[in-house]
Write an enzyme that holds these catalytic residues in place. Structure first.
Site, PDB file in Angstrom:
ATOM      1  N   PHE A 159     -44.691 -13.621 -36.674  1.00 23.63           N
ATOM      2  CA  PHE A 159     -45.400 -13.846 -37.925  1.00 23.63           C
ATOM      3  C   PHE A 159     -45.119 -15.354 -38.094  1.00 23.63           C
ATOM      4  O   PHE A 159     -43.642 -15.281 -38.148  1.00 23.63           O
ATOM      5  CB  PHE A 159     -45.517 -12.991 -38.711  1.00 23.63           C
ATOM      6  CG  PHE A 159     -46.284 -13.680 -40.469  1.00 23.63           C
ATOM      7  CD1 PHE A 159     -48.270 -13.468 -39.487  1.00 23.63           C
ATOM      8  CD2 PHE A 159     -45.781 -14.580 -40.844  1.00 23.63           C
ATOM      9  CE1 PHE A 159     -48.439 -14.083 -40.918  1.00 23.63           C
ATOM     10  CE2 PHE A 159     -46.677 -14.595 -42.483  1.00 23.63           C
ATOM     11  CZ  PHE A 159     -48.318 -14.646 -41.779  1.00 23.63           C
ATOM     12  N   ASP A 187     -37.855 -20.124 -36.953  1.00 27.75           N
ATOM     13  CA  ASP A 187     -38.664 -19.685 -37.885  1.00 27.75           C
ATOM     14  C   ASP A 187     -37.769 -18.838 -39.240  1.00 27.75           C
ATOM     15  O   ASP A 187     -37.713 -17.313 -39.032  1.00 27.75           O
ATOM     16  CB  ASP A 187     -40.103 -18.946 -38.083  1.00 27.75           C
ATOM     17  CG  ASP A 187     -40.655 -18.790 -39.135  1.00 27.75           C
ATOM     18  OD1 ASP A 187     -40.054 -18.734 -40.308  1.00 27.75           O
ATOM     19  OD2 ASP A 187     -41.917 -18.346 -38.685  1.00 27.75           O
ATOM     20  N   LYS A 203     -39.684 -19.331 -48.545  1.00 30.58           N
ATOM     21  CA  LYS A 203     -39.569 -17.611 -49.311  1.00 30.58           C
ATOM     22  C   LYS A 203     -38.289 -18.075 -50.559  1.00 30.58           C
ATOM     23  O   LYS A 203     -39.209 -18.468 -51.777  1.00 30.58           O
ATOM     24  CB  LYS A 203     -39.315 -16.738 -48.123  1.00 30.58           C
ATOM     25  CG  LYS A 203     -40.911 -16.390 -47.948  1.00 30.58           C
ATOM     26  CD  LYS A 203     -41.086 -15.357 -46.850  1.00 30.58           C
ATOM     27  CE  LYS A 203     -42.367 -14.563 -46.731  1.00 30.58           C
ATOM     28  NZ  LYS A 203     -42.889 -14.712 -46.001  1.00 30.58           N
TER      29      LYS A 203
HETATM   30  C1  LIG Z   1     -43.404 -15.389 -44.273  1.00 29.75           C
HETATM   31  C2  LIG Z   1     -43.217 -15.625 -43.395  1.00 29.75           C
HETATM   32  C3  LIG Z   1     -44.284 -17.482 -43.516  1.00 29.75           C
HETATM   33  C4  LIG Z   1     -45.233 -17.463 -44.147  1.00 29.75           C
HETATM   34  O1  LIG Z   1     -44.898 -18.359 -44.896  1.00 29.75           O
HETATM   35  P1  LIG Z   1     -46.166 -18.451 -46.094  1.00 29.75           P
HETATM   36  O2  LIG Z   1     -45.013 -19.339 -47.333  1.00 29.75           O
HETATM   37  O3  LIG Z   1     -47.338 -17.274 -46.042  1.00 29.75           O
HETATM   38  O4  LIG Z   1     -46.638 -19.885 -45.301  1.00 29.75           O
HETATM   39  C5  LIG Z   1     -44.413 -17.520 -41.871  1.00 29.75           C
HETATM   40  N1  LIG Z   1     -43.135 -16.781 -40.994  1.00 29.75           N
HETATM   41  C6  LIG Z   1     -42.018 -15.833 -41.570  1.00 29.75           C
HETATM   42  C7  LIG Z   1     -40.984 -15.639 -40.838  1.00 29.75           C
HETATM   43  C8  LIG Z   1     -42.616 -15.638 -42.577  1.00 29.75           C
HETATM   44  O5  LIG Z   1     -42.201 -14.654 -43.140  1.00 29.75           O
END
Ligand SMILES: *Cc1c(COP(=O)(O)O)cnc(C)c1O
Length: 395
Positions: free
Chosen positions: A137, A222, A251
């Site tokens: 994700f 990521d 986050k």
């Molecule tokens: C939450 C998340 C995102 C997206 O972040 P947003 O602030 O909602 O755009 C991207 N990568 C990972 C691994 C995430 O957990």
């Protein structure tokens, strides 16, 4: 307003992109939340790994208060002291030399994808393909969504941005096979969060690093969910003895205020020059002042030690439940990102916990996910396990 009144207002006026629990929180402190009807909850979600220091940590609150009363926004036409300071703190505590600030995880991944492409185009190389993982994700904007290895998230938004390929997580041979003359980067979450708390097998990330070096391509991590202390080290990659070329954060970075960041080595970051990329709000005073307070607190206040020790205690207690209930298949995690893999769907269990005043969530249909604030105590874990035990007993 009551819970009901707030819910009705949402339903009437807010675009329905979320399936929400029937509650509206109005106040928070540490690992506790209170709803509009005055009910208390124990929070093992942390606003989805955002409130790592708990709700309304005094250091973050003070920083926001002070900055809000001084200066909120000027734009990146001018220098911004807390932006520069937060960038310094991030670089001094990581592999990186340069930071680009934006406002979310998806935006951070957009920046990473753009930088990877620019890095090669500026060297006259035709490399633009990104290899990412199945069940990954990376966010909901067009490039981040194209990078996301889950069909249900991309469905209905075709045609997608081109040149993304997906391979199974934990399969180095599949990555080797996918690399071609057009490949620019491998993009991977060190631990898959939304995909079901999937941990890397020993050596996986190191082998990916070696493979990227061999092929002359970039490794992008990521760490939007697992960075910033969640795994018990400031960044998850520290657990696996690898360093990326680019890393994305968001986050938890500003203790609850919207922010995103893309970190890179000097060599790679050089591909961006004035005009390459930008964000009006990126690195604004309020978010970066909050970020400095959150990051300092995370590295200086024993938060990482607490995360590691309470994290092992949480896994131990959950394994106790695994011994008791045969439908619990596995408990896995690192620090305070922990998943409980079930042989039955998790959604109803999450609902029943909610009714008892406990917030947890479920990913990948059958994995209960625990993302408490990193400042929780063993007593909080005991309270959570007692509530969860009561729910599982009824399954
Ligand atoms: C939450 C998340 C995102 C997206 O972040 P947003 O602030 O909602 O755009 C991207 N990568 C990972 C691994 C995430 O957990």
């Amino acid at each position: 307003m009551t819970n009901r009144e707030i819910m009705d207002l949402t339903e009437r006026y807010v675009a329905s992109t979320y399936r929400r629990f029937p509650v509206a929180f109005v106040r928070g402190r540490g690992a506790r939340l209170w709803d509009a009807d005055g009910r208390e909850y124990l929070d093992f979600v942390s606003g989805l790994a955002v409130c790592n220091l708990g709700h309304c940590h005094p250091a973050v609150v003070d920083a926001i208060r002070e900055q809000a009363a001084t200066l909120i926004h000027t734009s990146n036409l001018y220098h911004i002291a807390p932006q520069a300071e937060l960038a310094r703190l991030l670089c001094e505590n990581s592999f990186a030399d340069r930071v680009f600030f934006c406002n979310s995880g998806a935006e951070a991944n957009e920046a990473a994808i753009k930088l990877a492409r620019k890095y090669f185009s500026s060297r006259g190389e035709n490399r633009f393909q990104i290899i990412s993982m199945e069940r990954s994700f990376h966010g909901r904007t067009m490039a981040a969504m194209a990078a996301t290895g889950q069909e249900k998230i991309r469905e209905g938004f075709e045609p997608l941005l081109e040149r993304f390929v997906y391979v199974p997580f934990n399969d180095v041979a599949a990555v080797r096979e996918a690399i071609c003359g057009e490949t620019a980067a491998v993009l991977v979450e060190p631990i898959q969060g939304e995909g079901g708390v999937n941990l890397p097998e020993p050596g996986y990330l190191k082998e990916l690093r070696a493979l990227c070096d061999e092929a002359g391509i970039l490794l992008i991590l990521d760490e939007v969910q697992v960075g910033l202390g969640r795994t018990g080290t400031l960044f998850a990659y520290e657990n696996y003895d690898v360093k990326p070329d680019i890393m994305t954060l968001a986050k938890a970075l500003a203790g609850g205020v919207a922010i995103g960041a893309m970190l890179a080595t000097a060599e790679v970051a050089e591909a961006f020059s004035p005009g390459s990329h930008a964000s009006t709000f990126g690195g604004n005073f309020l978010a970066t002042a909050a970020g400095i307070a959150a990051l300092r607190t995370t590295v200086e206040d024993g938060v990482l030690d607490n995360c590691r020790s309470v994290g092992s205690y949480l896994v131990e207690r959950l394994n106790g439940l695994k011994g008791k209930y045969p439908f619990v298949k596995e408990v896995r995690g690192r620090g305070l990102i922990v998943g409980m893999d079930l042989a039955i769907p998790g959604a109803e269990i999450v609902n029943r916990c909610f009714e008892k005043g406990l917030l947890i969530n479920c990913t990948g249909e059958t994995v209960l996910r625990f993302l408490p604030p990193l400042i929780i105590t063993e007593a909080d874990v005991d309270e959570m396990v007692t509530l969860l035990d009561g729910v599982l007993a009824g399954c």
